[in-house]
Design an enzyme around this catalytic site. Structure first.
Site, PDB file in Angstrom:
ATOM      1  N   GLY A  11       0.832  -1.204   0.000  1.00 16.59           N
ATOM      2  CA  GLY A  11       0.000   0.000   0.000  1.00 16.59           C
ATOM      3  C   GLY A  11       0.866   1.252   0.000  1.00 16.59           C
ATOM      4  O   GLY A  11       1.820   1.329   0.761  1.00 16.59           O
ATOM      5  N   VAL A  24      18.253   8.174  -3.294  1.00 13.45           N
ATOM      6  CA  VAL A  24      19.002   8.496  -4.519  1.00 13.45           C
ATOM      7  C   VAL A  24      20.095   9.521  -4.222  1.00 13.45           C
ATOM      8  O   VAL A  24      21.255   9.364  -4.624  1.00 13.45           O
ATOM      9  CB  VAL A  24      18.037   9.025  -5.620  1.00 13.45           C
ATOM     10  N   ARG A  72       1.198  -5.268  -6.027  1.00 15.08           N
ATOM     11  CA  ARG A  72       1.228  -6.488  -5.224  1.00 15.08           C
ATOM     12  C   ARG A  72       1.494  -7.632  -6.202  1.00 15.08           C
ATOM     13  O   ARG A  72       0.979  -7.615  -7.317  1.00 15.08           O
ATOM     14  CB  ARG A  72      -0.092  -6.664  -4.474  1.00 15.08           C
ATOM     15  N   ASP A 103       4.907  -4.613   6.252  1.00 11.63           N
ATOM     16  CA  ASP A 103       5.495  -5.875   6.713  1.00 11.63           C
ATOM     17  C   ASP A 103       5.490  -6.955   5.637  1.00 11.63           C
ATOM     18  O   ASP A 103       6.408  -7.768   5.567  1.00 11.63           O
ATOM     19  CB  ASP A 103       4.837  -6.355   8.011  1.00 11.63           C
ATOM     20  N   THR A 125       3.968   3.057   5.447  1.00 11.38           N
ATOM     21  CA  THR A 125       2.556   2.668   5.494  1.00 11.38           C
ATOM     22  C   THR A 125       1.816   3.662   6.383  1.00 11.38           C
ATOM     23  O   THR A 125       2.371   4.102   7.400  1.00 11.38           O
ATOM     24  CB  THR A 125       2.353   1.230   6.038  1.00 11.38           C
ATOM     25  N   ILE A 126       0.590   3.992   6.021  1.00  8.23           N
ATOM     26  CA  ILE A 126      -0.141   4.972   6.840  1.00  8.23           C
ATOM     27  C   ILE A 126      -0.603   4.355   8.167  1.00  8.23           C
ATOM     28  O   ILE A 126      -0.931   5.065   9.101  1.00  8.23           O
ATOM     29  CB  ILE A 126      -1.368   5.574   6.100  1.00  8.23           C
ATOM     30  N   ASP A 127      -0.612   3.020   8.245  1.00 11.72           N
ATOM     31  CA  ASP A 127      -1.217   2.356   9.408  1.00 11.72           C
ATOM     32  C   ASP A 127      -0.380   2.409  10.683  1.00 11.72           C
ATOM     33  O   ASP A 127      -0.895   2.114  11.760  1.00 11.72           O
ATOM     34  CB  ASP A 127      -1.493   0.883   9.079  1.00 11.72           C
ATOM     35  N   ASP A 129       1.716   0.292  11.644  1.00 12.63           N
ATOM     36  CA  ASP A 129       1.574  -1.041  12.248  1.00 12.63           C
ATOM     37  C   ASP A 129       2.837  -1.894  12.177  1.00 12.63           C
ATOM     38  O   ASP A 129       2.763  -3.117  12.200  1.00 12.63           O
ATOM     39  CB  ASP A 129       0.403  -1.792  11.578  1.00 12.63           C
ATOM     40  N   GLY A 170      -7.449   0.985   9.047  1.00 14.86           N
ATOM     41  CA  GLY A 170      -6.814   0.261  10.153  1.00 14.86           C
ATOM     42  C   GLY A 170      -7.516  -1.068  10.364  1.00 14.86           C
ATOM     43  O   GLY A 170      -8.485  -1.146  11.111  1.00 14.86           O
ATOM     44  N   ARG A 171      -7.051  -2.102   9.656  1.00 15.66           N
ATOM     45  CA  ARG A 171      -7.689  -3.414   9.781  1.00 15.66           C
ATOM     46  C   ARG A 171      -7.294  -4.088  11.087  1.00 15.66           C
ATOM     47  O   ARG A 171      -8.140  -4.578  11.810  1.00 15.66           O
ATOM     48  CB  ARG A 171      -7.301  -4.303   8.586  1.00 15.66           C
ATOM     49  N   HIS A 249     -10.099   6.096   0.708  1.00 17.27           N
ATOM     50  CA  HIS A 249      -8.743   6.275   0.178  1.00 17.27           C
ATOM     51  C   HIS A 249      -8.215   7.697   0.214  1.00 17.27           C
ATOM     52  O   HIS A 249      -7.029   7.895  -0.075  1.00 17.27           O
ATOM     53  CB  HIS A 249      -8.658   5.696  -1.240  1.00 17.27           C
TER      54      HIS A 249
HETATM   55  P1  ADP Z   1       2.621  -4.305   2.631  1.00 15.84           P
HETATM   56  O1  ADP Z   1       4.069  -4.281   2.296  1.00 15.84           O
HETATM   57  O2  ADP Z   1       2.003  -2.940   2.578  1.00 15.84           O
HETATM   58  O3  ADP Z   1       2.347  -5.061   3.913  1.00 15.84           O
HETATM   59  P2  ADP Z   1       1.638  -6.605   1.109  1.00 15.84           P
HETATM   60  O4  ADP Z   1       1.397  -7.433   2.310  1.00 15.84           O
HETATM   61  O5  ADP Z   1       0.616  -6.603   0.045  1.00 15.84           O
HETATM   62  O6  ADP Z   1       1.872  -5.068   1.452  1.00 15.84           O
HETATM   63  O7  ADP Z   1       3.034  -7.075   0.480  1.00 15.84           O
HETATM   64  C1  ADP Z   1       3.532  -6.501  -0.706  1.00 15.84           C
HETATM   65  C2  ADP Z   1       4.155  -7.565  -1.576  1.00 15.84           C
HETATM   66  O8  ADP Z   1       5.249  -8.182  -0.884  1.00 15.84           O
HETATM   67  C3  ADP Z   1       3.244  -8.724  -1.951  1.00 15.84           C
HETATM   68  O9  ADP Z   1       2.431  -8.462  -3.058  1.00 15.84           O
HETATM   69  C4  ADP Z   1       4.247  -9.832  -2.258  1.00 15.84           C
HETATM   70  O10 ADP Z   1       4.730  -9.722  -3.574  1.00 15.84           O
HETATM   71  C5  ADP Z   1       5.376  -9.545  -1.281  1.00 15.84           C
HETATM   72  N1  ADP Z   1       5.245 -10.428  -0.117  1.00 15.84           N
HETATM   73  C6  ADP Z   1       4.378 -10.336   0.922  1.00 15.84           C
HETATM   74  N2  ADP Z   1       4.516 -11.362   1.801  1.00 15.84           N
HETATM   75  C7  ADP Z   1       5.495 -12.150   1.295  1.00 15.84           C
HETATM   76  C8  ADP Z   1       6.111 -13.380   1.719  1.00 15.84           C
HETATM   77  N3  ADP Z   1       5.735 -14.005   2.850  1.00 15.84           N
HETATM   78  N4  ADP Z   1       7.086 -13.908   0.938  1.00 15.84           N
HETATM   79  C9  ADP Z   1       7.476 -13.281  -0.183  1.00 15.84           C
HETATM   80  N5  ADP Z   1       6.934 -12.141  -0.642  1.00 15.84           N
HETATM   81  C10 ADP Z   1       5.955 -11.557   0.073  1.00 15.84           C
END
Ligand code: ADP
Length: 319
Positions: A11, A24, A72, A103, A125-127, A129, A170-171, A249
């Site tokens: 996100g 950079v 994603r 995460d 991330t805005i959350d 978390d 905030g889930r 959003h």
């Molecule tokens: P955020 O980083 O905001 O938590 P996501 O959970 O959607 O967002 O994770 C972003 C991307 O990171 C996912 O689309 C995926 O490609 C990769 N990713 C997430 N979890 C894993 C994992 N356990 N192993 C490998 N790649 C991951």
């Protein structure tokens, strides 16, 4: 190291651009080339990678979203996808990768390090978390967006003497709801970390009414159920008119606040420094206004802790 790369993933959040800019420019300061990976891990697997110059990050410190785009990727979660990503990085001669995201993105980065490719994470991330950091990039901007919206809603809530239920993002983490609730003076704050029953919410509304309050603001984190379900329950129990606003959003966009630009600039630069010091598999954080770094494994094994003293304070100030 002579060549590094940076990507944004998951996100998006306001301030990601300021972090890219810092990465950079800090690399250039050290005489190191920085590459931008477009569309997160999806672009990494497909070699959507371009060298960035000092000028390519000009005029972006104030812009929301991310100029590198975010995505994603399911394929990246597979062994084959991760292997493809490492091969692309090696083809470009890149020796270290900075991942700006949440995460999930860090779990992805960890996989690359396991395959022998150095990575460092920057929490965007805005959350708010992410464990092991007091703040994440984008939280302050989203918080200010919410507070601004609540102030406006409060005007009409006062004019019409109504109860407003406002749903914020905030889930699993209630930080946005909690901080916005205190900063905007909400009567009740409903967050996933602190189960609250309807009787308590109603009791607080009635107490306010007995004191002569003619309107109320209730904030609900999306992880606690929909604002409309709370509105219906309140109307049913009290007969009062309620209104619902789901901020959605708009909370993710907008020009980053000065605090987020500061945080992003400090963290983006720190990520470059870490890689150049030979550190990897680490996440940049901020603790008591000092930039720190933590092992990914240690950070991801923990759960983000919301500061419940803020919750208690909000309850005492909104009686
Ligand atoms: P955020 O980083 O905001 O938590 P996501 O959970 O959607 O967002 O994770 C972003 C991307 O990171 C996912 O689309 C995926 O490609 C990769 N990713 C997430 N979890 C894993 C994992 N356990 N192993 C490998 N790649 C991951």
């Amino acid at each position: 190291m002579q060549k590094l790369a940076v990507l944004t993933s998951g996100g998006d959040s306001p301030g990601m651009n300021a972090a890219v800019r810092a990465a950079v420019r800090r690399a250039a300061y050290h005489g190191v080339q920085m590459y931008g990976v477009y569309h997160g891990y999806e672009g990494l697997m497909n070699g959507d990678i371009q060298e960035m110059s000092l000028g390519s990050v000009g005029d972006i410190i104030q812009r929301g979203g991310t100029i590198l785009y975010s995505a994603r990727s399911q394929e990246f979660k597979t062994e084959a996808g991760q292997q493809k990503a490492v091969e692309q990085l090696r083809t470009f001669g890149i020796e270290g990768l900075i991942v700006i995201g949440g995460d999930g993105s860090f779990r992805g980065a960890q996989k690359l390090t396991e395959k022998g490719f150095p990575t460092v994470g920057v929490p965007g991330t805005i959350d708010n978390d992410i464990p092991c950091t007091d703040f994440t990039i984008g939280f302050d901007t989203a918080l200010n967006t919410i507070v601004d919206a609540i102030d406006k809603i409060r005007d009409t809530a006062t004019s019409h003497e109504r109860t407003y239920i406002i749903e914020v993002m905030g889930r699993d983490a209630g930080d946005l709801a909690l901080w916005a609730g205190l900063a905007a003076g909400a009567e009740s704050i409903i967050i996933p970390e602190e189960p609250q029953d309807m009787n308590d919410i109603l009791e607080r509304l009635h107490a306010g009414q007995r004191r002569g309050k003619k309107h109320s603001i209730i904030i609900v984190a999306e992880g606690c159920g929909s604002a409309s379900s709370y509105a219906e329950a309140i109307t049913k129990a009290t007969g009062w008119e309620t209104r619902v606003t789901v901020l959605g959003h708009i909370q993710r966009g907008g020009s980053p606040t000065a605090m987020d630009r500061m945080l992003a600039s400090r963290m983006g630069a720190a990520a470059v420094d870490l890689l150049l010091e030979g550190k990897k598999d680490r996440m940049v954080g901020i603790k008591n206004n000092v930039i720190v770094d933590v092992d990914f494994k240690e950070a991801l094994a923990q759960k983000h802790q919301l500061d419940l003293s803020i919750y208690q304070l909000a309850r005492t100030l909104s009686i």
